[in-house]
Design an enzyme around this catalytic site. Structure first.
Site, short mmCIF file in Angstrom:
data_model
loop_
_atom_site.label_atom_id
_atom_site.label_comp_id
_atom_site.label_asym_id
_atom_site.label_seq_id
_atom_site.Cartn_x
_atom_site.Cartn_y
_atom_site.Cartn_z
N VAL A 169 0.84 -1.19 0.00
CA VAL A 169 0.00 0.00 0.00
C VAL A 169 0.88 1.25 0.00
O VAL A 169 1.68 1.46 0.92
CB VAL A 169 -0.95 0.01 1.21
CG1 VAL A 169 -1.82 1.27 1.19
CG2 VAL A 169 -1.82 -1.23 1.21
N LYS A 170 0.71 2.06 -1.03
CA LYS A 170 1.51 3.26 -1.21
C LYS A 170 0.77 4.44 -0.59
O LYS A 170 -0.35 4.77 -0.99
CB LYS A 170 1.75 3.48 -2.70
CG LYS A 170 2.92 4.36 -3.05
CD LYS A 170 3.12 4.31 -4.57
CE LYS A 170 4.30 5.15 -5.01
NZ LYS A 170 4.42 5.15 -6.49
N VAL A 171 1.41 5.08 0.40
CA VAL A 171 0.76 6.11 1.21
C VAL A 171 1.58 7.40 1.14
O VAL A 171 2.81 7.36 1.25
CB VAL A 171 0.66 5.65 2.68
CG1 VAL A 171 -0.03 6.70 3.52
CG2 VAL A 171 -0.08 4.32 2.78
#
EC number: 2.2.1.2
Length: 219
Positions: free
Chosen positions: A86-88
């Site tokens: 998950v890219k945050v």
């Protein structure tokens, strides 16, 4: 150093995978749009298609900026495939979300990092990867490679396990210099990866070998 390709183009991902050196993929909404991938279901299906090609991690970016919706999006993305990271974004709510995800066994990539302080916060929150954008720093006459060096020093000082993912790679020398500094991962376009193959002396030498072989064979 791990090699990731920064694209949503399936053909380029397959080419990099077939080369035998690909360790993962990074994507973002801009790259999806560039490939004409629009609509929530189409984006989800595209992530799954990417995961079916590669053997390593695939970064899938959330588009929300508040904690509750980052968590909602991130959990949904993580359920798509065990390769999904998950890219945050590096914002206050993003750091809080990274801590939540890391505490719940979900891999994260903290993106849009432009300072060593931001990278320190991401590591403290437990990010799997931190993505300093060295090419974009170079674009504004700031030394992006110096940032990679600073992050490497800080992480080594304290034994942080967060991997430095050098992002916004533009060319071959970015890759080589990041490898010399000790970046854990680089992500860039296929052209930069294939550029590592090229050297005029290799081309000239091969041409000479083939010419000599043809002469010896009487061709």
């Amino acid at each position: 150093m791990k090699f990731f390709i920064d694209t949503a183009n399936l053909q380029q991902i397959k080419e990099a995978q077939d080369l035998g050196v690909l360790d993962g993929v990074t994507t973002n909404p801009s790259l999806m749009a560039k490939e004409g991938i629009t609509g929530e279901q189409n984006v989800i299906d595209h992530y799954k298609a990417i995961c079916d090609i590669v053997d390593g991690d695939v970064s899938a970016e959330v588009i929300s900026t508040d904690f509750d919706n980052i968590i909602k999006e991130g959990e949904a993305l993580a359920k798509l495939h065990d390769r999904i990271v998950v890219k945050v974004p590096m914002i206050k709510e993003g750091v809080k979300a990274i801590k939540y995800f890391s505490s719940n066994g979900i891999k994260t990539n903290c993106t849009l990092v432009f300072s060593s302080g931001q990278a320190l916060l991401a590591a403290k929150a437990g990010a799997t990867y931190v993505s300093p954008f060295l090419g974009r720093l170079d674009d504004i006459s700031t030394d992006g490679l110096a940032l990679i060096e600073d992050i490497r020093l800080i992480y080594d000082n304290y034994g942080y396990e967060t991997q430095i993912l050098a992002a916004s790679i533009r060319h071959v020398m970015h890759i080589v210099e990041c490898a010399k500094i000790g970046a854990d991962v680089m992500t860039g376009p296929l052209s930069a990866i294939l550029g590592l193959l090229k050297h005029p002396l290799t081309d000239n030498g091969l041409a000479q070998f083939l010419a000599d072989h043809a002469k010896a064979a009487g061709k």
